[in-house]
Design an enzyme around this catalytic site. Sequence first.
Site, mmCIF file in Angstrom:
data_model
loop_
_atom_site.group_PDB
_atom_site.id
_atom_site.type_symbol
_atom_site.label_atom_id
_atom_site.label_comp_id
_atom_site.label_asym_id
_atom_site.label_seq_id
_atom_site.Cartn_x
_atom_site.Cartn_y
_atom_site.Cartn_z
ATOM 1 N N GLU A 7 134.160 -6.710 50.166
ATOM 2 C CA GLU A 7 135.636 -7.602 48.649
ATOM 3 C C GLU A 7 137.169 -7.343 49.624
ATOM 4 O O GLU A 7 137.954 -7.230 48.588
ATOM 5 C CB GLU A 7 134.950 -7.164 47.561
ATOM 6 N N SER A 133 130.105 -8.183 43.252
ATOM 7 C CA SER A 133 131.121 -9.254 43.344
ATOM 8 C C SER A 133 130.394 -10.808 44.453
ATOM 9 O O SER A 133 130.312 -11.517 44.587
ATOM 10 C CB SER A 133 132.383 -9.545 44.680
ATOM 11 N N TYR A 196 135.956 -15.784 41.113
ATOM 12 C CA TYR A 196 137.021 -15.583 41.403
ATOM 13 C C TYR A 196 137.736 -16.658 42.393
ATOM 14 O O TYR A 196 138.887 -16.146 42.158
ATOM 15 C CB TYR A 196 136.919 -14.684 42.741
ATOM 16 N N ARG A 235 132.890 -1.749 34.591
ATOM 17 C CA ARG A 235 132.178 -2.904 33.375
ATOM 18 C C ARG A 235 130.668 -2.694 33.899
ATOM 19 O O ARG A 235 130.635 -2.494 34.958
ATOM 20 C CB ARG A 235 133.397 -3.829 33.939
ATOM 21 N N ASP A 237 127.243 -5.462 33.474
ATOM 22 C CA ASP A 237 127.094 -7.214 33.360
ATOM 23 C C ASP A 237 125.689 -6.883 32.545
ATOM 24 O O ASP A 237 124.761 -6.080 33.163
ATOM 25 C CB ASP A 237 126.877 -7.030 34.266
ATOM 26 N N GLU A 253 123.820 -4.151 36.184
ATOM 27 C CA GLU A 253 124.411 -2.858 36.962
ATOM 28 C C GLU A 253 126.154 -2.729 36.072
ATOM 29 O O GLU A 253 125.890 -2.926 35.873
ATOM 30 C CB GLU A 253 124.965 -3.757 38.098
ATOM 31 N N ASN A 255 129.705 -1.653 37.174
ATOM 32 C CA ASN A 255 130.693 -1.745 37.901
ATOM 33 C C ASN A 255 131.978 -0.909 38.085
ATOM 34 O O ASN A 255 132.635 -0.808 36.982
ATOM 35 C CB ASN A 255 131.343 -3.183 38.275
ATOM 36 N N GLY A 259 137.375 -5.917 39.139
ATOM 37 C CA GLY A 259 138.340 -6.779 40.084
ATOM 38 C C GLY A 259 139.392 -7.011 39.250
ATOM 39 O O GLY A 259 139.522 -6.568 37.266
#
Length: 292
Positions: A7, A133, A196, A235, A237, A253, A255, A259
């Site tokens: 990433e 990601s 992205y 964050r 999801d 999951e 994070n 980002g």
Amino acid sequence: MGGPSAEREVSLSSGQACADALREEGYNVITVDAGADLCAVLTGIAPDAVLNCLHGRWGEDGCVQGLLEWMRIPYSHSGVLASALAMDKQRSKAAFEAAGLPTVHSVIAPAHDVRAAHVMEPPYVVKPNNEGSSVGIYLVHEEANGPPQLSDDMPDHVMVEKFVPGRELTVTVMGDRPLAVTDILTDGWYDYDAKYKPGGSRHVVPADLPEEITELCLGYALRAHQVLGCRGVSRTDFRWDEAQGADGLILLETNTQPGMTATSLSPEHAQAVGISFGQLCAWMVEDASCDR
């Protein structure tokens, strides 16, 4: 920012965006493309704090956090244990299940077994256990003729997870406060490009959801943050199958290094509750500490 993970490019974008915002907020900022000489570079800079904008392995899995603890340099986001735990999808899922949070069945399997035959009834998803990601994600549809032909750069063991239909939802937690719910709309799978590339996805924030689902998302995200021992910003999801109501909400999951690019979700969550991007970056810097 940067670093050697899969990433890297996204991390460079995150780091540059945060650096620009912090300069506008009045901070003296030095950007560092993290390499094998990171310890020597940081020793030379002697920073008051590190804003960690690394994504993926080494930057998000406890490695750089351990280095910063050793050097006693205050840093942002989660500490060693929470970072390592969140990065390991299967172990973090076990922690969620122990806390009564809703997850979906998954197994860790050798990649050659996954290539040879279906290791669970389709539809299912195959992904690395410790990357983020949407790097290296394979969706195996119900009508698939055979198992997925994983690329050679996939790890020796992968996670195989039952596919959950429905809407893609996500929540950012800032400290002890869940900010907002985003509904992510794409034409297909929410993959790396959808995350992205400009126009890859459309974010509806706050999401147009029944109040019960909004409250569950916010509550589950905060609990996930706390169960893993996260600090700073994280964050989480979700998938939500509307046909099943509250029972259709599944936590996927968490994070620990979300980002921070122009199309990123966490800055949008902050904006939705009146926190500018510069204010979010400044908060992360001021929140930096050791022993996280």
